[in-house]
Design an enzyme around this catalytic site. Sequence first.
Site, mmCIF file in Angstrom:
data_model
loop_
_atom_site.group_PDB
_atom_site.id
_atom_site.type_symbol
_atom_site.label_atom_id
_atom_site.label_comp_id
_atom_site.label_asym_id
_atom_site.label_seq_id
_atom_site.Cartn_x
_atom_site.Cartn_y
_atom_site.Cartn_z
ATOM 1 N N PRO A 260 2.783 -7.357 -6.195
ATOM 2 C CA PRO A 260 2.802 -6.100 -5.463
ATOM 3 C C PRO A 260 3.037 -4.892 -6.367
ATOM 4 O O PRO A 260 3.836 -4.967 -7.306
ATOM 5 C CB PRO A 260 3.988 -6.269 -4.505
ATOM 6 C CG PRO A 260 4.882 -7.248 -5.186
ATOM 7 C CD PRO A 260 4.022 -8.136 -6.029
ATOM 8 N N GLY A 261 2.303 -3.834 -6.108
ATOM 9 C CA GLY A 261 2.554 -2.564 -6.791
ATOM 10 C C GLY A 261 3.102 -1.580 -5.778
ATOM 11 O O GLY A 261 4.300 -1.294 -5.702
ATOM 12 N N TYR A 302 -9.086 9.136 -3.069
ATOM 13 C CA TYR A 302 -9.226 8.135 -2.010
ATOM 14 C C TYR A 302 -9.152 8.727 -0.612
ATOM 15 O O TYR A 302 -9.180 7.985 0.364
ATOM 16 C CB TYR A 302 -8.070 7.121 -2.065
ATOM 17 C CG TYR A 302 -7.889 6.343 -3.326
ATOM 18 C CD1 TYR A 302 -8.937 5.623 -3.885
ATOM 19 C CD2 TYR A 302 -6.648 6.294 -3.945
ATOM 20 C CE1 TYR A 302 -8.737 4.884 -5.026
ATOM 21 C CE2 TYR A 302 -6.446 5.542 -5.095
ATOM 22 C CZ TYR A 302 -7.498 4.842 -5.627
ATOM 23 O OH TYR A 302 -7.294 4.100 -6.749
ATOM 24 N N CYS A 328 -8.648 24.635 -11.127
ATOM 25 C CA CYS A 328 -9.889 25.321 -10.776
ATOM 26 C C CYS A 328 -10.951 24.329 -10.317
ATOM 27 O O CYS A 328 -11.929 24.033 -11.012
ATOM 28 C CB CYS A 328 -10.357 26.170 -11.942
ATOM 29 S SG CYS A 328 -9.191 27.506 -12.213
ATOM 30 N N GLU A 329 -10.683 23.764 -9.177
ATOM 31 C CA GLU A 329 -11.534 22.809 -8.464
ATOM 32 C C GLU A 329 -10.981 22.872 -7.051
ATOM 33 O O GLU A 329 -9.874 23.333 -6.856
ATOM 34 C CB GLU A 329 -11.298 21.362 -8.929
ATOM 35 C CG GLU A 329 -11.518 21.074 -10.366
ATOM 36 C CD GLU A 329 -12.896 20.537 -10.686
ATOM 37 O OE1 GLU A 329 -13.687 20.299 -9.737
ATOM 38 O OE2 GLU A 329 -13.177 20.379 -11.872
ATOM 39 N N TYR A 356 0.610 4.855 -8.091
ATOM 40 C CA TYR A 356 -0.692 5.443 -8.459
ATOM 41 C C TYR A 356 -0.657 6.970 -8.419
ATOM 42 O O TYR A 356 -1.647 7.603 -8.033
ATOM 43 C CB TYR A 356 -1.811 4.886 -7.564
ATOM 44 C CG TYR A 356 -1.795 3.383 -7.536
ATOM 45 C CD1 TYR A 356 -2.194 2.673 -8.659
ATOM 46 C CD2 TYR A 356 -1.320 2.685 -6.439
ATOM 47 C CE1 TYR A 356 -2.138 1.292 -8.673
ATOM 48 C CE2 TYR A 356 -1.257 1.301 -6.441
ATOM 49 C CZ TYR A 356 -1.667 0.612 -7.564
ATOM 50 O OH TYR A 356 -1.599 -0.746 -7.571
HETATM 51 C C1 LIG Z 1 -3.662 -3.148 -8.640
HETATM 52 C C2 LIG Z 1 -3.454 -4.575 -8.545
HETATM 53 C C3 LIG Z 1 -2.374 -5.076 -7.806
HETATM 54 C C4 LIG Z 1 -1.423 -4.210 -7.010
HETATM 55 O O1 LIG Z 1 -1.969 -3.754 -5.824
HETATM 56 P P1 LIG Z 1 -1.082 -2.930 -4.785
HETATM 57 O O2 LIG Z 1 -2.000 -2.570 -3.695
HETATM 58 O O3 LIG Z 1 -0.533 -1.733 -5.493
HETATM 59 O O4 LIG Z 1 0.032 -3.793 -4.349
HETATM 60 C C5 LIG Z 1 -2.210 -6.443 -7.802
HETATM 61 N N1 LIG Z 1 -3.042 -7.261 -8.484
HETATM 62 C C6 LIG Z 1 -4.069 -6.804 -9.209
HETATM 63 C C7 LIG Z 1 -4.945 -7.752 -9.938
HETATM 64 C C8 LIG Z 1 -4.318 -5.446 -9.256
HETATM 65 O O5 LIG Z 1 -5.365 -5.002 -9.969
#
Ligand SMILES: *Cc1c(COP(=O)(O)O)cnc(C)c1O
Length: 412
Positions: A260-261, A302, A328-329, A356
């Site tokens: 998880p990120g 996104y 400037c966009e 991100y």
């Molecule tokens: C970016 C990524 C994640 C994390 O995704 P999240 O949506 O931020 O949890 C996990 N695995 C891989 C391979 C990724 O590229």
Amino acid sequence: MNSRNLLKLADQFGAPLYVYDAEKITSQFQRLTNAFSGVNSLRLNYAAKALSNISVLRLMNSLGGGLDTVSVQEVKLGLMAGFKPESIIFTPNGVSLEEIEEASALGVQINIDNLSILEQFGSKHPDVPVCIRINPHVMAGGNSKISVGHIDSKFGISIHQIPHLLRIVELTKMNINGIHMHTGSDILDIDVFLYASEILFETAKNFKNLEFIDFGSGFKVPYKNGDIETNIEELGKKLGDRFNEFCKNYGKELTLAFEPGKFLVSEAGHFLAKVNVVKQTTSTVFASVDSGFNHLIRPMLYGSSHEIINLSNPKGKERYYSVVGYICETDTFGSNRRINEISEGDVLCFKNAGAYCFTMSSNYNSRYRPAEVLWHKGKAHLIRQRETFDDILRNQVDVKDLFETPKAAAIK
Ligand SMILES: *Cc1c(COP(=O)(O)O)cnc(C)c1O
């Protein structure tokens, strides 16, 4: 981490500023761990690309997590942050054999997502255990920009190519110790995710020496009112049970891994920016902040919606604003948002700014990247200095001798 603390930090460290709440990161980590408490061996590999500040990586390491990396530079950051090589998995996409070999030499787990590199790596290094990334062709998310499991996706080895994959493994005699999928960034429907997991289990049966199965990520967090959040408790129960059953049939206790990120860091992040100008046009009131997509590109890239609040005037009358940047966009953070009345000099807070956001920032318009602060146990710790003009010039080579300076008289 309340609004008053945030306002003080903007004062102390200046704006624009990223602030991360260590307690929130910790509680998210705990929540995910608890959701899968029914599984004997769980591994949470934090996806470093979401927020790769070395101090944040140290926090993750202290929580007992592993690290998911997508470049050899992230691998090196992870090692510097104290992760053991065996706690790091390298999950790149489309990188060279050389980069994979470099990461492998550092001792981290390699995850390969295409047959060409698999064959080359396996032929040269049959003794190095490798994880393979499978594409189950399942779209777990609703937005094709962030769902990577579908048929046209560039990620992973297609399940339709399993026979070819098995031939490579057999011929090279390489050892496959893990299988992996990462279907996309939004698990809206747990059943879709479980369906993809079944495909992974089916694939797993082909390999005798597995140590782990990695289910990637895609845990959704709410960005605005009414947003769905992945029910991880339900997922933990259902997938956990199914995983245990699989292990029993497989005849070996495997590790269930996730990477998880967003889930771990998104809500912990706050981006603070100061309002430079309030501009009333015939149709819209613009609030222009001292930032832009150079610091926070997700809304423009996104179409993501980050809630925006006015920290300086929390009790003010609500009015409609379009919050824009100084680049400037066209860099709109949010259109027609109801926000407590904004005056020039007010500090706005963009929520869900942990994942991100800073990692995608740039120097566009020759602006400085913001400072980053980690809030831990009621104290602020500067974890990245604001850039200065030296950073803008760094690595530039000024070929001043190539060109003549025009004589003063020539400039009219
Ligand atoms: C970016 C990524 C994640 C994390 O995704 P999240 O949506 O931020 O949890 C996990 N695995 C891989 C391979 C990724 O590229």
